[in-house]
Design an enzyme around this catalytic site. Structure first.
Site, PDB file in Angstrom:
ATOM      1  N   SER A  96       0.840  -1.196   0.000  1.00 50.01           N
ATOM      2  CA  SER A  96       0.000   0.000   0.000  1.00 50.01           C
ATOM      3  C   SER A  96       0.870   1.239   0.000  1.00 50.01           C
ATOM      4  O   SER A  96       2.064   1.187   0.316  1.00 50.01           O
ATOM      5  CB  SER A  96      -0.918   0.034   1.232  1.00 50.01           C
ATOM      6  N   SER A 144      -2.600  -3.617  -3.588  1.00 49.81           N
ATOM      7  CA  SER A 144      -1.996  -2.354  -3.162  1.00 49.81           C
ATOM      8  C   SER A 144      -3.082  -1.337  -2.854  1.00 49.81           C
ATOM      9  O   SER A 144      -3.804  -0.889  -3.739  1.00 49.81           O
ATOM     10  CB  SER A 144      -1.071  -1.807  -4.267  1.00 49.81           C
ATOM     11  N   ASP A 171      -3.968   2.178  -2.295  1.00 49.71           N
ATOM     12  CA  ASP A 171      -3.331   3.460  -2.596  1.00 49.71           C
ATOM     13  C   ASP A 171      -4.297   4.607  -2.324  1.00 49.71           C
ATOM     14  O   ASP A 171      -5.298   4.772  -3.027  1.00 49.71           O
ATOM     15  CB  ASP A 171      -2.870   3.468  -4.052  1.00 49.71           C
TER      16      ASP A 171
END
Length: 389
Positions: free
Chosen positions: A267, A305, A307
């Site tokens: 992340s 991930s 984000d």
């Protein structure tokens, strides 16, 4: 010395073995450069005096770094928008979600109301609850908040479980209070500190990074500052150079047969501050540019991930002050939408540089029986030189 043939770094592990370092609390204590020390300066704009988010007047940053025994490698980072009572003098704020595989507590109210009423806390995935508890407890104890019965704490995270005993719940509410109360202006510690203590980026040691840009338009000068917590992957590029083709992190972490250092999952948390009079709608657009900037560094925005970007304005006219009695209209200065492009560019450039700083300032870290190497500076210089940078 390591074998560098036509700029190719043959063995990161070998390099690590020939360089003498001293591990203190899991991090190698060595001098590490920032991006500009290597001539890496994204964009045409100039940074503020510290090249940090704290160049935005009033913004402070505090870290609590937890490096206990062989397994605790985590911490807390607090970003405080101004020195007054944030709950009673809320700042305009917004959130942009690039990929929602993550936890950003408090984001729904920020998106609904367009305000931020607490410091912003970054920590690890399983400590969001403890961080939120500490943030709320700190807020209600501030003078003037004696009657407060609802607090929208804003807490973001990345997963540091490769290096940290994340299931041990080592972050406490008191650590959050310490991070907030130790927040200061000036230079910001980067790399393996605070919420970046146990993070990994592109297979190398990641962490906290920051940068800023100062712009002048129509006779006004504004500052944009960015702070990142990097824990994501992809194919690392620096200043357009395909570093991933030349420098490869160890496919396995030193001393552990199954450390997932090559994964693109993870992340990235990004916090953007500006003193420009930007309202919540355009702050969301500003936050989006911060997430877009990750692509410049080689992010592949993988499924795993998470984000996120948070943006806020410290401009006094954009603050929502609590008043007694019926609501009274507030006079605000708002930068026109057509005047946002320079701020967008500043955010892109500062975010890119902050990500580089998070990698360059990070130090080799051991935890959970694994060692994650910091990106090696001399071989990186050779790669940059090979590509004419």
């Amino acid at each position: 010395m390591p074998d560098i043939t036509q700029g190719k770094f043959r063995s990161v592990t070998a390099w690590a073995l020939v360089v003498a370092v001293t591990l203190v609390g899991g991090s190698a204590q060595v001098s590490r450069p920032r991006a500009r020390d290597l001539g890496i300066a994204p964009g045409a704009g100039s940074p503020g005096p510290q090249n940090a988010i704290t160049d935005v007047s009033g913004v402070t940053v505090g870290h609590v770094t937890l490096t206990t025994g062989d397994t605790v490698r985590t911490g807390v980072t607090a970003i405080v928008p101004h020195g007054g009572n944030l709950f009673r003098e809320k700042v305009a704020g917004a959130v942009f979600v690039g990929n929602a595989f993550g936890k950003l507590a408090g984001s729904t109210q920020v998106r609904e109301l367009g305000t931020i009423e607490t410091p912003i806390i970054l920590t690890n995935t399983l400590s969001v609850g403890a961080a939120l508890d500490g943030l709320v407890r700190w807020t209600i104890t501030q003078p003037g908040n004696e009657g407060v019965q609802s607090v929208n704490g804003l807490v973001g995270e990345t997963n540091d479980s490769t290096l940290n005993d994340i299931r041990g719940f080592h972050v406490t509410a008191d650590h959050v209070r310490q991070a907030i109360e130790s927040a200061k202006s000036g230079a910001v510690a980067e790399g393996a500190v605070g919420a970046g203590t146990g993070t990994i980026a592109f297979g190398w040691k990641g962490g906290i990074g920051t940068s800023s840009r100062v712009i002048t338009q129509q006779g006004s000068t504004f500052t944009v500052g960015v702070l990142v917590q990097t824990n994501f992957g992809g194919k690392l590029a620096i200043a357009g150079v395909p570093v991933w083709k030349e420098l490869t992190p160890p496919s396995r972490a030193v001393g552990a047969p199954a450390a997932p250092t090559a994964s693109a999952d993870g992340s990235c948390m990004i916090v953007v501050a500006t003193d420009a009079p930007v309202d919540a709608r355009n702050l969301e657009r500003l936050a989006a540019r911060a997430v877009f900037a990750m692509a410049r560094t080689g992010s592949t925005y993988s499924n795993g991930s998470g984000d996120f970007a948070i943006a806020f304005s410290t401009h006094p006219s954009q603050r929502l002050a609590i008043v007694n009695g019926p609501g009274v209209p507030q006079t605000r200065s708002v930068l026109p939408t057509d005047s946002m492009s320079n701020l967008f560019e500043a955010t892109l450039d500062a975010t890119e540089e902050a990500i580089y700083n998070s990698l360059l300032k990070a130090t080799t870290t051991t935890g959970n029986g694994r060692t994650i190497q910091a990106i090696p500076i001399d071989p990186l210089k050779a790669v940059l030189k090979k590509y004419g940078r």
